[in-house]
Design an enzyme around this catalytic site. Structure first.
Site, PDB file in Angstrom:
ATOM      1  N   SER A 165      79.735  68.655  75.798  1.00  0.00           N
ATOM      2  CA  SER A 165      78.597  68.511  76.925  1.00  0.00           C
ATOM      3  C   SER A 165      78.845  68.158  78.246  1.00  0.00           C
ATOM      4  CB  SER A 165      77.717  67.415  76.452  1.00  0.00           C
ATOM      5  OG  SER A 165      78.277  66.310  75.755  1.00  0.00           O
ATOM      6  N   ASN A 168      75.811  65.411  83.232  1.00  0.00           N
ATOM      7  CA  ASN A 168      74.503  65.048  83.929  1.00  0.00           C
ATOM      8  C   ASN A 168      73.437  64.935  82.774  1.00  0.00           C
ATOM      9  OD1 ASN A 168      74.210  67.912  82.915  1.00  0.00           O
ATOM     10  ND2 ASN A 168      73.030  68.335  84.695  1.00  0.00           N
ATOM     11  N   TYR A 169      73.628  65.038  81.494  1.00  0.00           N
ATOM     12  CA  TYR A 169      72.760  64.797  80.586  1.00  0.00           C
ATOM     13  C   TYR A 169      73.661  64.545  79.134  1.00  0.00           C
ATOM     14  CZ  TYR A 169      68.359  66.645  82.419  1.00  0.00           C
ATOM     15  OH  TYR A 169      67.311  66.858  83.064  1.00  0.00           O
ATOM     16  N   THR A 194      84.036  63.418  80.339  1.00  0.00           N
ATOM     17  CA  THR A 194      84.669  62.034  80.518  1.00  0.00           C
ATOM     18  C   THR A 194      83.830  61.181  80.813  1.00  0.00           C
ATOM     19  OG1 THR A 194      86.925  63.043  80.241  1.00  0.00           O
ATOM     20  CG2 THR A 194      86.630  60.707  81.188  1.00  0.00           C
ATOM     21  N   ASP A 229      91.325  72.913  75.717  1.00  0.00           N
ATOM     22  CA  ASP A 229      92.040  74.249  75.121  1.00  0.00           C
ATOM     23  C   ASP A 229      92.463  73.953  73.561  1.00  0.00           C
ATOM     24  OD1 ASP A 229      91.756  74.902  77.680  1.00  0.00           O
ATOM     25  OD2 ASP A 229      93.757  75.668  78.112  1.00  0.00           O
ATOM     26  N   GLU A 264      75.840  77.479  78.140  1.00  0.00           N
ATOM     27  CA  GLU A 264      75.022  77.379  79.275  1.00  0.00           C
ATOM     28  C   GLU A 264      75.486  76.882  80.453  1.00  0.00           C
ATOM     29  OE1 GLU A 264      71.949  78.180  78.967  1.00  0.00           O
ATOM     30  OE2 GLU A 264      71.487  78.476  76.788  1.00  0.00           O
ATOM     31  N   ARG A 297      71.144  69.033  88.367  1.00  0.00           N
ATOM     32  CA  ARG A 297      70.554  69.662  87.393  1.00  0.00           C
ATOM     33  C   ARG A 297      70.826  71.228  87.492  1.00  0.00           C
ATOM     34  NH1 ARG A 297      65.500  69.689  88.487  1.00  0.00           N
ATOM     35  NH2 ARG A 297      64.886  70.593  86.517  1.00  0.00           N
ATOM     36  N   CYS A 298      71.372  71.754  86.142  1.00  0.00           N
ATOM     37  CA  CYS A 298      71.479  73.101  86.158  1.00  0.00           C
ATOM     38  C   CYS A 298      70.210  74.137  86.714  1.00  0.00           C
ATOM     39  CB  CYS A 298      72.034  73.666  85.052  1.00  0.00           C
ATOM     40  SG  CYS A 298      70.812  73.395  83.707  1.00  0.00           S
ATOM     41  N   THR A 299      69.088  73.590  86.368  1.00  0.00           N
ATOM     42  CA  THR A 299      67.971  74.111  86.953  1.00  0.00           C
ATOM     43  C   THR A 299      67.376  73.796  88.094  1.00  0.00           C
ATOM     44  OG1 THR A 299      66.689  72.509  85.448  1.00  0.00           O
ATOM     45  CG2 THR A 299      67.002  74.790  84.491  1.00  0.00           C
ATOM     46  N   GLU A 392      76.577  77.076  94.109  1.00  0.00           N
ATOM     47  CA  GLU A 392      75.877  75.902  93.589  1.00  0.00           C
ATOM     48  C   GLU A 392      76.363  74.558  94.075  1.00  0.00           C
ATOM     49  OE1 GLU A 392      77.108  74.991  89.407  1.00  0.00           O
ATOM     50  OE2 GLU A 392      74.722  74.624  88.987  1.00  0.00           O
TER      51      GLU A 392
HETATM   52  P1  NAP Z   1      82.530  70.660  83.644  1.00  0.00           P
HETATM   53  O1  NAP Z   1      83.263  70.433  84.647  1.00  0.00           O
HETATM   54  O2  NAP Z   1      82.516  72.430  83.448  1.00  0.00           O
HETATM   55  O3  NAP Z   1      82.617  69.986  82.367  1.00  0.00           O
HETATM   56  C1  NAP Z   1      81.759  70.373  80.959  1.00  0.00           C
HETATM   57  C2  NAP Z   1      82.582  69.780  79.855  1.00  0.00           C
HETATM   58  O4  NAP Z   1      83.517  70.737  79.527  1.00  0.00           O
HETATM   59  C3  NAP Z   1      82.786  68.374  80.061  1.00  0.00           C
HETATM   60  O5  NAP Z   1      82.799  67.693  78.677  1.00  0.00           O
HETATM   61  C4  NAP Z   1      84.322  68.494  80.175  1.00  0.00           C
HETATM   62  O6  NAP Z   1      85.286  67.654  79.983  1.00  0.00           O
HETATM   63  C5  NAP Z   1      84.762  69.734  79.329  1.00  0.00           C
HETATM   64  N1  NAP Z   1      85.798  70.633  79.626  1.00  0.00           N
HETATM   65  C6  NAP Z   1      86.723  70.769  80.836  1.00  0.00           C
HETATM   66  N2  NAP Z   1      87.780  71.540  80.831  1.00  0.00           N
HETATM   67  C7  NAP Z   1      87.605  72.049  79.344  1.00  0.00           C
HETATM   68  C8  NAP Z   1      88.477  72.864  78.506  1.00  0.00           C
HETATM   69  N3  NAP Z   1      89.559  73.469  79.186  1.00  0.00           N
HETATM   70  N4  NAP Z   1      87.963  73.107  77.446  1.00  0.00           N
HETATM   71  C9  NAP Z   1      87.208  72.328  76.819  1.00  0.00           C
HETATM   72  N5  NAP Z   1      86.292  71.740  77.567  1.00  0.00           N
HETATM   73  C10 NAP Z   1      86.461  71.269  78.770  1.00  0.00           C
HETATM   74  O7  NAP Z   1      80.926  70.763  83.946  1.00  0.00           O
HETATM   75  P2  NAP Z   1      80.203  69.391  84.554  1.00  0.00           P
HETATM   76  O8  NAP Z   1      80.735  69.193  85.986  1.00  0.00           O
HETATM   77  O9  NAP Z   1      80.259  68.151  83.460  1.00  0.00           O
HETATM   78  O10 NAP Z   1      78.747  69.746  84.646  1.00  0.00           O
HETATM   79  C11 NAP Z   1      78.208  70.687  86.007  1.00  0.00           C
HETATM   80  C12 NAP Z   1      78.219  71.695  85.482  1.00  0.00           C
HETATM   81  O11 NAP Z   1      77.413  72.299  84.316  1.00  0.00           O
HETATM   82  C13 NAP Z   1      77.265  72.618  86.646  1.00  0.00           C
HETATM   83  O12 NAP Z   1      77.552  73.707  86.854  1.00  0.00           O
HETATM   84  C14 NAP Z   1      75.809  72.897  86.071  1.00  0.00           C
HETATM   85  O13 NAP Z   1      74.903  73.902  86.356  1.00  0.00           O
HETATM   86  C15 NAP Z   1      76.182  73.175  84.525  1.00  0.00           C
HETATM   87  N6  NAP Z   1      75.276  72.820  83.670  1.00  0.00           N
HETATM   88  C16 NAP Z   1      74.625  73.996  83.001  1.00  0.00           C
HETATM   89  C17 NAP Z   1      73.411  73.512  82.239  1.00  0.00           C
HETATM   90  C18 NAP Z   1      72.819  74.689  81.449  1.00  0.00           C
HETATM   91  O14 NAP Z   1      71.932  74.589  80.393  1.00  0.00           O
HETATM   92  N7  NAP Z   1      72.685  76.026  82.081  1.00  0.00           N
HETATM   93  C19 NAP Z   1      73.152  72.186  81.876  1.00  0.00           C
HETATM   94  C20 NAP Z   1      73.867  71.099  82.365  1.00  0.00           C
HETATM   95  C21 NAP Z   1      74.909  71.415  83.149  1.00  0.00           C
HETATM   96  P3  NAP Z   1      85.831  66.525  80.923  1.00  0.00           P
HETATM   97  O15 NAP Z   1      84.679  65.712  81.579  1.00  0.00           O
HETATM   98  O16 NAP Z   1      86.790  65.755  80.185  1.00  0.00           O
HETATM   99  O17 NAP Z   1      86.439  67.411  82.146  1.00  0.00           O
HETATM  100  O1  G3H Z   2      71.402  70.308  83.983  1.00  0.00           O
HETATM  101  C1  G3H Z   2      70.774  71.499  83.118  1.00  0.00           C
HETATM  102  C2  G3H Z   2      69.723  71.003  82.413  1.00  0.00           C
HETATM  103  O2  G3H Z   2      69.800  71.743  80.964  1.00  0.00           O
HETATM  104  C3  G3H Z   2      68.501  70.930  82.860  1.00  0.00           C
HETATM  105  O3  G3H Z   2      67.606  70.621  82.372  1.00  0.00           O
HETATM  106  O4  G3H Z   2      65.473  71.326  83.482  1.00  0.00           O
HETATM  107  O5  G3H Z   2      65.181  69.469  81.753  1.00  0.00           O
HETATM  108  O6  G3H Z   2      66.287  69.132  83.873  1.00  0.00           O
HETATM  109  P1  G3H Z   2      66.278  70.324  82.930  1.00  0.00           P
END
Ligand code: NAP
Ligand code: G3H
Length: 493
Positions: A165, A168-169, A194, A229, A264, A297-299, A392
């Site tokens: 996960s 942000n949530y 983390t 990984d 996602e 937020r992704c959205t 983004e």
């Molecule tokens: P992120 O940096 O990609 O991290 C997401 C998760 O992946 C964290 O738990 C992270 O752990 C883990 N991770 C990192 N490297 C990994 C690897 N090599 N293998 C497996 N897991 C790994 O994203 P974030 O900064 O937390 O979140 C922001 C992003 O998420 C934005 O781009 C947002 O748009 C997207 N998002 C999308 C949705 C959706 O539903 N479409 C919803 C919410 C967020 P660590 O924290 O330990 O690095």
């Molecule tokens: O950050 C991404 C979430 O899946 C968006 O959820 O539209 O309820 O804020 P939300």
């Protein structure tokens, strides 16, 4: 009713958090710890274990074993555990919201709503799973087959689900993976972000308290860059349910060969505003869509495509509302714009702001920073050579792109590599459907901001925004598979 001792075993007296392993909270052998500091003021919220690969392996193996028995538990009993978890979560909402606010700087109101929404999600998951039905298919509908064959088609679990996960949530986007996985008989291993781990560990104890058998839910903490990984390529992981950035999602998809995935990822949701839109309604939606939780937020609305003829009025009205957004400490009432998750995120947003300024974007308000807080920023006259038009920000910055026609709006919207959601503001239903049908996204909102909920709706991204579909029933289906048993009768013709 709140039980003050309920979360006592999660951490030691010096706030070192443990991991849930085989029903117990345990410390890592390595004693390597990661300090989790609050984005609000840098105070240490607690320390988490940086597990090594051996420990990760042990946790996954334990989940593999536990899953065999869990799959034999009747669905109604699995659902009862989920109902209990939802109640425990709700009873402790205030307390967990405080932790969430401290750990990820989410404002008070949004933190409470994340937790209450999660309790509803868990209950609805249990309800939905109980309504799942299989089917029987008679063989003789296919040419050349006689009446002696019948297929019984049911849903069975996949095995061990790895849930990853984002920050942000950390409660909602962990539970929305764990609950549907467990209710169909999978076990789950959660690797939280983390920054957000502590909140997720509380959630894990909620499920544990609710009566999950040992090992059905285990937690793995440590940096994704160190153990990610290893987790995603582990032989005993049967499904990966990931929410996070496109960069990490793409990487996971490239190394996790032959493992089913739900991804996602990021977005660049456009709000298209037509001449006949109810401007006040559009403004309210755009402001809350773009700036709540500082745009993390992704959205979030990440660009506006507005018809030139109404652009001045829209910008004027937006300016007033954006300037009125309260900025500061998320613990204070009414604050919407809070510090970004870390300084790297704030640096990135400032880079995009600088690029837009340098290339002639008109800064309407904001553009300044105080430590990791970026004041709500609105840019007019954004052009397609600016990074803000395509990237983004994951911060409180909104670009306005003026367009001359519906076709131009659709073209710019679709030129994005992302395809999560889109919004159309118009009073003309024909135009709304025309645009909605052309947008290359998972969901189009008509006269509303992009948003994931209600949580039983399908939620999905296309192109670089993801793969597969979330949403309660869809998540249950994604984390189970069909199993067919064919009965071959001797006594039919
Ligand atoms: P992120 O940096 O990609 O991290 C997401 C998760 O992946 C964290 O738990 C992270 O752990 C883990 N991770 C990192 N490297 C990994 C690897 N090599 N293998 C497996 N897991 C790994 O994203 P974030 O900064 O937390 O979140 C922001 C992003 O998420 C934005 O781009 C947002 O748009 C997207 N998002 C999308 C949705 C959706 O539903 N479409 C919803 C919410 C967020 P660590 O924290 O330990 O690095
Ligand atoms: O950050 C991404 C979430 O899946 C968006 O959820 O539209 O309820 O804020 P939300």
């Amino acid at each position: 009713m709140t039980d003050n001792k309920i979360f006592e075993q999660l951490h030691s007296k010096d706030n070192t958090y443990k991991n849930l392993y085989d029903g117990e909270w345990v410390e890592s052998n390595t004693k390597e710890l990661i300090e989790i500091k609050s984005p609000i003021d840098g105070t240490v919220v607690g320390k988490i274990q940086a597990m090594n690969k051996e420990e990760v392996n042990k946790a996954i193996k334990n989940s593999k074993e536990a899953q065999k028995l869990w799959a034999e538990v009747p669905l109604n009993r699995r659902a009862d555990i989920l109902y209990r978890a939802a109640d425990i979560l709700e009873d402790n909402a205030e307390r967990l919201a405080e932790i969430l606010t401290l750990e990820i700087a989410k404002d008070k109101k949004s933190s409470i709503s994340e937790i209450l929404r999660t309790a509803d999600y868990i209950r609805f998951t249990a309800d939905s799973a109980k309504q799942l039905e299989g089917e029987t298919i008679p063989g003789d509908s296919f040419p050349g087959t006689t009446r002696n064959k019948i297929s019984f088609v049911t849903r069975v679990p996949l095995g061990v689900v790895l849930a990853i996960s984002p920050f942000n949530y950390p409660i909602n986007l962990s539970a929305s993976k764990i609950a549907p996985a467990l209710v169909v008989g999978n076990s789950a291993v959660i690797k939280p972000p983390t920054q957000g781990s502590i909140s997720t560990l509380y959630l894990a104890e909620v499920f544990n308290r609710a009566g999950l058998p040992k090992g059905v839910l285990n937690t793995i903490t440590g940096k994704g860059s160190d153990i990610g990984d290893y987790c995603v390529t582990h032989e005993d992981i049967d499904f990966i349910n990931f929410t996070g950035s496109t960069e990490v999602g793409r990487h996971i998809s490239s190394i996790s060969v032959m493992k089913p995935l739900l991804l996602e990822l990021g977005g660049k949701d456009a709000a298209i505003v037509l001449e006949d839109a109810n401007i006040d309604k559009a403004v309210d939606n755009i402001v809350s869509g773009a700036y709540s939780y500082s745009g993390q937020r992704c959205t979030a609305v990440k660009r506006i495509l507005v018809m030139e003829s109404i652009a001045d009025e829209l910008v004027e009205k937006l300016k007033v509302k954006v300037r009125a957004l309260k900025t500061g400490d998320p613990r204070k009432e009414g604050v919407v714009i809070t510090p970004l998750i870390n300084s790297k995120a704030a640096d990135f947003v400032m880079e995009l702001i600088k690029d837009a300024k340098d290339k002639g974007g008109k800064l309407i308000t904001g553009g300044n920073r105080e430590e990791n807080t970026i004041y709500p920023t609105l840019f007019d006259n954004v052009t397609l050579d600016m990074r803000l038009a395509w990237e983004e920000p994951f911060g409180p910055v909104l670009p306005i792109i003026r367009v001359k026609s519906i076709e131009e709006a659709i073209d710019i919207a679709n030129r994005s590599t992302y395809g999560l959601q889109g919004a159309v503001f118009t009073e003309n239903i024909d135009k709304a459907f025309y645009i909605a049908n052309k947008l290359e996204v998972g969901t189009v909102q008509v006269n509303n901001k992009p948003e994931r909920g209600p949580d039983h709706f399908p939620f999905l991204g296309v192109k670089s925004s993801g793969m597969g579909t979330q949403g309660i029933r869809y998540s249950i289906e994604a984390m189970s598979r069909l199993k067919a048993i064919v009965l071959n009768l001797n006594n039919a013709e």
